[in-house]
Design a protein around this motif. Structure first.
Motif, PDB file in Angstrom:
ATOM      1  N   PRO A  79       0.719  28.802   1.657  1.00 31.98           N
ATOM      2  CA  PRO A  79       0.627  27.877   2.790  1.00 31.98           C
ATOM      3  C   PRO A  79      -0.545  28.172   3.720  1.00 31.98           C
ATOM      4  N   GLU A  80      -0.919  27.162   4.506  1.00 32.23           N
ATOM      5  CA  GLU A  80      -1.968  27.327   5.513  1.00 32.23           C
ATOM      6  C   GLU A  80      -1.552  28.376   6.539  1.00 32.23           C
ATOM      7  N   ASN A  81      -2.549  28.955   7.178  1.00 32.82           N
ATOM      8  CA  ASN A  81      -2.364  30.018   8.181  1.00 32.82           C
ATOM      9  C   ASN A  81      -1.751  31.287   7.599  1.00 32.82           C
ATOM     10  N   SER A  82      -1.930  31.471   6.277  1.00 29.21           N
ATOM     11  CA  SER A  82      -1.601  32.760   5.658  1.00 29.21           C
ATOM     12  C   SER A  82      -2.764  33.717   5.878  1.00 29.21           C
ATOM     13  N   ILE A  83      -2.470  34.997   5.775  1.00 30.76           N
ATOM     14  CA  ILE A  83      -3.519  36.019   5.870  1.00 30.76           C
ATOM     15  C   ILE A  83      -3.629  36.719   4.531  1.00 30.76           C
ATOM     16  N   ILE A  84      -4.859  36.847   4.032  1.00 33.86           N
ATOM     17  CA  ILE A  84      -5.069  37.625   2.810  1.00 33.86           C
ATOM     18  C   ILE A  84      -5.623  38.990   3.200  1.00 33.86           C
ATOM     19  N   VAL A  85      -5.056  40.041   2.597  1.00 34.83           N
ATOM     20  CA  VAL A  85      -5.457  41.414   2.883  1.00 34.83           C
ATOM     21  C   VAL A  85      -5.869  42.072   1.571  1.00 34.83           C
ATOM     22  N   ALA A  86      -7.038  42.684   1.540  1.00 34.23           N
ATOM     23  CA  ALA A  86      -7.505  43.374   0.328  1.00 34.23           C
ATOM     24  C   ALA A  86      -6.698  44.651   0.140  1.00 34.23           C
ATOM     25  N   THR A  87      -5.927  44.707  -0.935  1.00 30.39           N
ATOM     26  CA  THR A  87      -5.081  45.880  -1.198  1.00 30.39           C
ATOM     27  C   THR A  87      -5.471  46.605  -2.478  1.00 30.39           C
ATOM     28  N   SER A  88      -6.582  46.206  -3.093  1.00 32.65           N
ATOM     29  CA  SER A  88      -7.136  46.957  -4.222  1.00 32.65           C
ATOM     30  C   SER A  88      -8.641  46.751  -4.245  1.00 32.65           C
ATOM     31  N   ALA A  89      -9.332  47.665  -4.903  1.00 38.39           N
ATOM     32  CA  ALA A  89     -10.810  47.643  -4.992  1.00 38.39           C
ATOM     33  C   ALA A  89     -11.416  47.843  -3.611  1.00 38.39           C
ATOM     34  N   THR A  90     -11.887  46.776  -2.952  1.00 35.54           N
ATOM     35  CA  THR A  90     -12.518  46.897  -1.629  1.00 35.54           C
ATOM     36  C   THR A  90     -11.447  46.854  -0.551  1.00 35.54           C
ATOM     37  N   ILE A  91     -11.019  48.023  -0.085  1.00 37.05           N
ATOM     38  CA  ILE A  91      -9.958  48.110   0.920  1.00 37.05           C
ATOM     39  C   ILE A  91     -10.565  47.972   2.317  1.00 37.05           C
ATOM     40  N   GLY A  92      -9.832  47.316   3.221  1.00 43.40           N
ATOM     41  CA  GLY A  92     -10.292  47.240   4.605  1.00 43.40           C
ATOM     42  C   GLY A  92     -10.890  45.901   4.977  1.00 43.40           C
ATOM     43  N   THR A 108      -3.437  40.572  -1.183  1.00 36.63           N
ATOM     44  CA  THR A 108      -2.018  40.320  -0.949  1.00 36.63           C
ATOM     45  C   THR A 108      -1.917  39.288   0.168  1.00 36.63           C
ATOM     46  N   TYR A 109      -1.120  38.265  -0.074  1.00 35.36           N
ATOM     47  CA  TYR A 109      -0.894  37.230   0.937  1.00 35.36           C
ATOM     48  C   TYR A 109       0.208  37.657   1.900  1.00 35.36           C
ATOM     49  N   LEU A 110      -0.034  37.448   3.203  1.00 34.85           N
ATOM     50  CA  LEU A 110       0.981  37.612   4.239  1.00 34.85           C
ATOM     51  C   LEU A 110       1.334  36.225   4.765  1.00 34.85           C
ATOM     52  N   MET A 111       2.597  35.835   4.605  1.00 29.20           N
ATOM     53  CA  MET A 111       3.063  34.518   5.051  1.00 29.20           C
ATOM     54  C   MET A 111       4.211  34.721   6.027  1.00 29.20           C
ATOM     55  N   LYS A 117       7.943  31.966  12.851  1.00 26.44           N
ATOM     56  CA  LYS A 117       6.761  31.110  12.968  1.00 26.44           C
ATOM     57  C   LYS A 117       6.455  30.722  14.409  1.00 26.44           C
ATOM     58  N   ASP A 118       7.490  30.541  15.216  1.00 24.46           N
ATOM     59  CA  ASP A 118       7.258  30.173  16.611  1.00 24.46           C
ATOM     60  C   ASP A 118       6.946  31.380  17.482  1.00 24.46           C
ATOM     61  N   ASP A 119       7.083  32.588  16.918  1.00 26.65           N
ATOM     62  CA  ASP A 119       6.898  33.815  17.706  1.00 26.65           C
ATOM     63  C   ASP A 119       5.466  34.345  17.648  1.00 26.65           C
ATOM     64  N   TYR A 120       4.671  33.834  16.705  1.00 29.74           N
ATOM     65  CA  TYR A 120       3.337  34.417  16.515  1.00 29.74           C
ATOM     66  C   TYR A 120       2.254  33.354  16.482  1.00 29.74           C
ATOM     67  N   ASP A 121       1.154  33.645  17.145  1.00 29.98           N
ATOM     68  CA  ASP A 121      -0.061  32.859  17.050  1.00 29.98           C
ATOM     69  C   ASP A 121      -0.831  33.355  15.827  1.00 29.98           C
ATOM     70  N   PRO A 122      -1.181  32.467  14.870  1.00 31.49           N
ATOM     71  CA  PRO A 122      -1.867  32.921  13.643  1.00 31.49           C
ATOM     72  C   PRO A 122      -3.143  33.716  13.928  1.00 31.49           C
ATOM     73  N   LYS A 123      -3.864  33.313  14.960  1.00 34.04           N
ATOM     74  CA  LYS A 123      -5.109  33.998  15.251  1.00 34.04           C
ATOM     75  C   LYS A 123      -4.860  35.382  15.841  1.00 34.04           C
TER      76      LYS A 123
END
Length: 443
Positions: A79-92, A108-111, A117-123
């Motif tokens: 879904p939109e407003n997901s966060i992708i985090v590098a968890t292998s190869a290039t970390i950080g 890894t996707y964080l959804m 959903k109402d508790d957090y601002d995506p940014k």
């Protein structure tokens, strides 16, 4: 007192609650659709994100460099407003994806779960994930391939702040980010302008004049162009530095980007074909950076891999003159024209030897080199100074961001930023006073 301090004192004077990542987010790994299925990669409508997207377009993304068809998706896009985090190869590294998407398996996707959903601002979550990046670097699995320990990953703590505080922090960081980006743009434009000016000046000096000779590159050399081994070496913990195309940029060899170390025995075997020496000139002859040039200005022992073409001038020519000559527009046009283009450009050494160039007598070469060396030094100082200024601003921003995103847990009183500053100043003054007393007692 700032608006943020006022909000903190009003809405959470006794600290904030923290919750583990696994409670706030659903997580799933990214994936790469099968390359064998051509229809997956034709007429794509779903963005497929890779590390290249973050490097090219930043950390908040609404479009990708590559798209896949809906048939390539397993179930639904993330879904939109997901966060992708590098968890292998290039970390950080991480990014906020503001559209439905997929990403490759390095992420890894964080959804955010429905109840939060109402508790957090995506940014706000995007900004807070810079702390997650640093945490990931400290939670790596043991092994040859860099990857994050996902059990530890799930335990990372996020603050549960009132939404008004999140939005004020986002506003402040957005404003500071814009000022840093604008400064970076101005400094980068200045650096680009100087490089363009230098390239024009260099090409003008190296243009054909009366009493110059029209020759081929091989005519300037003491031996045919050669390269390093075409086999992949076995790297060791310590030994002889082994470099390839990753080490070649800005006309220099960057040993910090070497491929690794080879044994002395393998180096001796390589030296039967080619032994590097000071004043040799290299050109990348394979890969995306084909045509890049470097000058060997060191006596340290090292060796090269096959994607590098090694040139050594004869007594009638200057190595530095050849180094500058290879960078001119006239030679670079021949590189583009002669390089074969499969999946990656590839330039044959025999083709490179036949490139046509114009050269003056050696004494004129040396005078031109002296002028260009001086001009390059000026550009080099800019290359150091302006990026250093950009880096300093970036570090200042990261410090500011980290301060804004630091909160104490419930049960502890949050000091205002002004009170924190006064407390830090007081501790510093106390420390200096104690040190002074210690020095006096020693006397």
């Amino acid at each position: 007192m700032s608006k943020l301090d006022d909000l903190i004192q009003k809405l959470c004077p006794d600290g904030v609650e923290y919750k583990p990542l696994s409670e706030i987010f659903n997580t799933r790994n990214g994936y790469t659709p099968s390359k064998k299925e051509k229809n997956f990669w034709e007429n794509g409508t779903v963005p497929w994100f890779r590390m290249e997207d973050i490097r090219e377009n930043g950390g908040i993304l609404d479009h990708a460099m590559q798209y896949v068809s809906i048939n390539a998706i397993k179930g639904d896009p993330f879904p939109e407003n997901s966060i992708i985090v590098a968890t292998s190869a290039t970390i950080g590294e991480h990014a906020l994806i503001t559209v439905p998407s997929i990403a490759n398996q390095r992420f890894t996707y964080l959804m955010v779960k429905e109840q939060y959903k109402d508790d957090y601002d995506p940014k706000f979550l995007y900004y807070y994930c810079f702390k997650l990046d640093e945490y990931c670097k400290e939670c790596l699995n043991q092994g040859n391939f860099a990857s994050v320990d996902m059990k530890k990953f799930a335990k990372f703590q996020f603050p549960r702040l009132p939404i008004e505080i999140q939005r004020e922090i986002v506003r402040m960081l957005d404003s500071y980010t814009e000022s840093v980006v604008e400064l970076q743009r101005q400094l980068t434009a200045e650096l680009t302008a100087r490089k363009t000016q230098y390239a024009y000046y260099r090409d003008s000096l190296l243009s054909m004049k009366s009493q110059w000779y029209h020759v081929k590159i091989i005519d300037m050399l003491s031996q045919p162009i050669t390269d390093g081994p075409h086999t992949t070496p076995q790297f060791v913990q310590n030994g002889v530095p082994f470099i390839s195309v990753d080490s070649i940029w800005d006309g220099k060899i960057h040993f910090e980007k070497m491929r690794g170390y080879i044994t002395e025995a393998f180096d001796e075997e390589c030296c039967k074909k080619y032994k590097p020496q000071k004043n040799d000139v290299y050109m990348v002859k394979s890969g995306s950076t084909t045509g890049k040039v470097a000058f060997v200005d060191t006596d340290i022992r090292f060796n090269i891999w096959s994607p590098l073409a090694a040139m050594r001038v004869n007594e009638q020519n200057s190595a530095r003159f050849l180094f500058y000559l290879l960078q001119t527009e006239k030679v670079q046009k021949q590189v583009k024209a002669k390089a074969s283009h499969g999946s990656q450009p590839n330039l044959g050494m025999r083709e490179l030897e036949q490139f046509e160039v114009d050269v003056p007598p050696l004494d004129v070469q040396n005078r031109i080199v002296e002028v260009l060396d001086n001009f390059e030094k000026i550009c080099s100082d800019l290359n150091i100074g302006l990026p250093a200024e950009i880096e300093a601003r970036q570090k200042q921003y990261e410090y500011y961001r980290d301060k804004l995103l630091t909160f104490v847990e419930t049960g502890n009183t949050i000091l205002s930023r002004a009170e924190q500053s006064r407390a830090e100043q007081s501790r510093a003054e106390q420390s200096r006073a104690e040190q002074s007393r210690a020095e006096q007692s020693t006397d």
